[in-house]
Design a protein around this motif. Structure first.
Motif, PDB file in Angstrom:
ATOM      1  N   LEU A 117       0.830  -1.206   0.000  1.00  0.00           N
ATOM      2  CA  LEU A 117       0.000   0.000   0.000  1.00  0.00           C
ATOM      3  C   LEU A 117       0.865   1.256   0.000  1.00  0.00           C
ATOM      4  CD1 LEU A 117      -2.744   1.336  -0.036  1.00  0.00           C
ATOM      5  CD2 LEU A 117      -2.893   0.968   2.444  1.00  0.00           C
ATOM      6  N   ARG A 118       1.937   1.252   0.787  1.00  0.00           N
ATOM      7  CA  ARG A 118       2.842   2.398   0.828  1.00  0.00           C
ATOM      8  C   ARG A 118       3.424   2.662  -0.568  1.00  0.00           C
ATOM      9  NH1 ARG A 118       5.832   4.204   5.153  1.00  0.00           N
ATOM     10  NH2 ARG A 118       5.498   2.226   6.209  1.00  0.00           N
ATOM     11  N   SER A 119       3.875   1.617  -1.241  1.00  0.00           N
ATOM     12  CA  SER A 119       4.471   1.767  -2.569  1.00  0.00           C
ATOM     13  C   SER A 119       3.459   2.288  -3.586  1.00  0.00           C
ATOM     14  CB  SER A 119       5.042   0.435  -3.057  1.00  0.00           C
ATOM     15  OG  SER A 119       6.116   0.040  -2.249  1.00  0.00           O
ATOM     16  N   ALA A 120       2.234   1.795  -3.501  1.00  0.00           N
ATOM     17  CA  ALA A 120       1.191   2.261  -4.420  1.00  0.00           C
ATOM     18  C   ALA A 120       0.932   3.756  -4.211  1.00  0.00           C
ATOM     19  CB  ALA A 120      -0.088   1.455  -4.221  1.00  0.00           C
ATOM     20  N   LEU A 121       0.798   4.158  -2.955  1.00  0.00           N
ATOM     21  CA  LEU A 121       0.578   5.578  -2.665  1.00  0.00           C
ATOM     22  C   LEU A 121       1.770   6.425  -3.121  1.00  0.00           C
ATOM     23  CD1 LEU A 121      -1.061   5.217   0.855  1.00  0.00           C
ATOM     24  CD2 LEU A 121      -2.172   6.143  -1.187  1.00  0.00           C
ATOM     25  N   GLN A 122       2.983   5.930  -2.898  1.00  0.00           N
ATOM     26  CA  GLN A 122       4.168   6.665  -3.325  1.00  0.00           C
ATOM     27  C   GLN A 122       4.234   6.810  -4.837  1.00  0.00           C
ATOM     28  OE1 GLN A 122       7.241   4.322  -1.441  1.00  0.00           O
ATOM     29  NE2 GLN A 122       7.409   5.762   0.268  1.00  0.00           N
ATOM     30  N   GLN A 123       3.834   5.771  -5.556  1.00  0.00           N
ATOM     31  CA  GLN A 123       3.855   5.848  -7.018  1.00  0.00           C
ATOM     32  C   GLN A 123       3.025   7.020  -7.527  1.00  0.00           C
ATOM     33  OE1 GLN A 123       5.498   4.027  -9.513  1.00  0.00           O
ATOM     34  NE2 GLN A 123       6.681   3.357  -7.741  1.00  0.00           N
ATOM     35  N   VAL A 124       1.915   7.258  -6.870  1.00  0.00           N
ATOM     36  CA  VAL A 124       1.028   8.349  -7.285  1.00  0.00           C
ATOM     37  C   VAL A 124       1.476   9.680  -6.699  1.00  0.00           C
ATOM     38  CG1 VAL A 124      -1.340   9.227  -7.132  1.00  0.00           C
ATOM     39  CG2 VAL A 124      -0.937   6.811  -7.624  1.00  0.00           C
ATOM     40  N   LEU A 125       1.721   9.706  -5.407  1.00  0.00           N
ATOM     41  CA  LEU A 125       1.979  10.970  -4.722  1.00  0.00           C
ATOM     42  C   LEU A 125       3.377  11.529  -4.964  1.00  0.00           C
ATOM     43  CD1 LEU A 125       0.251  10.078  -1.363  1.00  0.00           C
ATOM     44  CD2 LEU A 125      -0.561  11.708  -3.071  1.00  0.00           C
ATOM     45  N   ILE A 126       4.359  10.678  -5.064  1.00  0.00           N
ATOM     46  CA  ILE A 126       5.730  11.155  -5.221  1.00  0.00           C
ATOM     47  C   ILE A 126       6.193  11.075  -6.669  1.00  0.00           C
ATOM     48  CG2 ILE A 126       8.144  10.726  -4.561  1.00  0.00           C
ATOM     49  CD1 ILE A 126       7.013   9.820  -1.809  1.00  0.00           C
ATOM     50  N   HIS A 127       5.847   9.974  -7.330  1.00  0.00           N
ATOM     51  CA  HIS A 127       6.342   9.767  -8.691  1.00  0.00           C
ATOM     52  C   HIS A 127       5.372  10.224  -9.773  1.00  0.00           C
ATOM     53  CE1 HIS A 127       9.695   7.749  -6.850  1.00  0.00           C
ATOM     54  NE2 HIS A 127       8.868   6.922  -6.229  1.00  0.00           N
ATOM     55  N   GLY A 128       4.192  10.664  -9.361  1.00  0.00           N
ATOM     56  CA  GLY A 128       3.237  11.220 -10.315  1.00  0.00           C
ATOM     57  C   GLY A 128       2.583  10.232 -11.257  1.00  0.00           C
ATOM     58  N   ARG A 129       2.616   8.951 -10.922  1.00  0.00           N
ATOM     59  CA  ARG A 129       1.980   7.947 -11.769  1.00  0.00           C
ATOM     60  C   ARG A 129       0.466   8.038 -11.662  1.00  0.00           C
ATOM     61  NH1 ARG A 129       3.645   1.739 -11.430  1.00  0.00           N
ATOM     62  NH2 ARG A 129       2.363   1.324 -13.226  1.00  0.00           N
ATOM     63  N   GLN A 130      -0.218   7.772 -12.744  1.00  0.00           N
ATOM     64  CA  GLN A 130      -1.676   7.769 -12.743  1.00  0.00           C
ATOM     65  C   GLN A 130      -2.194   6.373 -12.407  1.00  0.00           C
ATOM     66  OE1 GLN A 130      -3.629  10.575 -13.280  1.00  0.00           O
ATOM     67  NE2 GLN A 130      -1.627  11.515 -13.057  1.00  0.00           N
ATOM     68  N   ILE A 131      -3.265   6.331 -11.638  1.00  0.00           N
ATOM     69  CA  ILE A 131      -3.926   5.063 -11.336  1.00  0.00           C
ATOM     70  C   ILE A 131      -4.890   4.780 -12.480  1.00  0.00           C
ATOM     71  CG2 ILE A 131      -5.380   3.784  -9.720  1.00  0.00           C
ATOM     72  CD1 ILE A 131      -4.709   5.988  -7.646  1.00  0.00           C
TER      73      ILE A 131
END
Length: 143
Positions: A117-131
């Motif tokens: 869950l932490r990695s998923a949130l980081q992908q969006v919040l820090i790395h700007g990836r779209q879900i």
């Protein structure tokens, strides 16, 4: 108390702003935060699992194992397969738990679920990836 660097402080402000504005991230981040304070392992498992369900927009179906596996695997099929199997194992433990069966779960597995869950949130919040939000978008990750 340690101070954040200017860059870290700016990043933190951006992340907090995104959390406040994003309906899609509100529940996953709230459940992630709640899980940190839990002392009961099953309560922690349920919080993390709800956070993952909310983040990946799926519950109970094979997509719940496929979506984190492919979203977090960086196109490494072996890594995706291994994460899929882990998520399937966790889903089975969670299902038994919420339907009244006494279950045990190792702390290491809970920590790994927290990292998912932490990695998923980081992908969006820090790395700007779209879900991905549509099945077609998810399918493009699978195949």
């Amino acid at each position: 108390l340690e101070r954040y660097s200017v860059a870290e402080e700016a990043q933190l402000k951006t992340v907090l702003s995104q959390l406040c504005q994003s309906e899609m991230l509100r529940l996953p981040s709230a459940r992630f935060s709640a899980s940190i304070d839990r002392t009961d392992k099953m309560d922690r498992l349920i919080d993390l699992f709800i956070g993952i369900e909310a983040f990946f927009g799926s519950s109970g179906s094979p997509h719940l194992m496929l979506r984190p596996a492919f979203f977090l695997s960086s196109e490494d099929r072996d890594k995706a397969h291994e994460l899929y199997l882990f998520m399937d194992e966790i889903k089975n433990i969670r299902n038994k738990c919420v339907h009244g069966s006494q279950q045990e779960i190792e702390v290491e597995k809970l920590n790994r679920l927290e990292q998912v869950l932490r990695s998923a949130l980081q992908q969006v919040l820090i790395h700007g990836r779209q879900i991905p939000t549509k099945n077609e978008e998810w399918n493009s990750l699978y195949f």
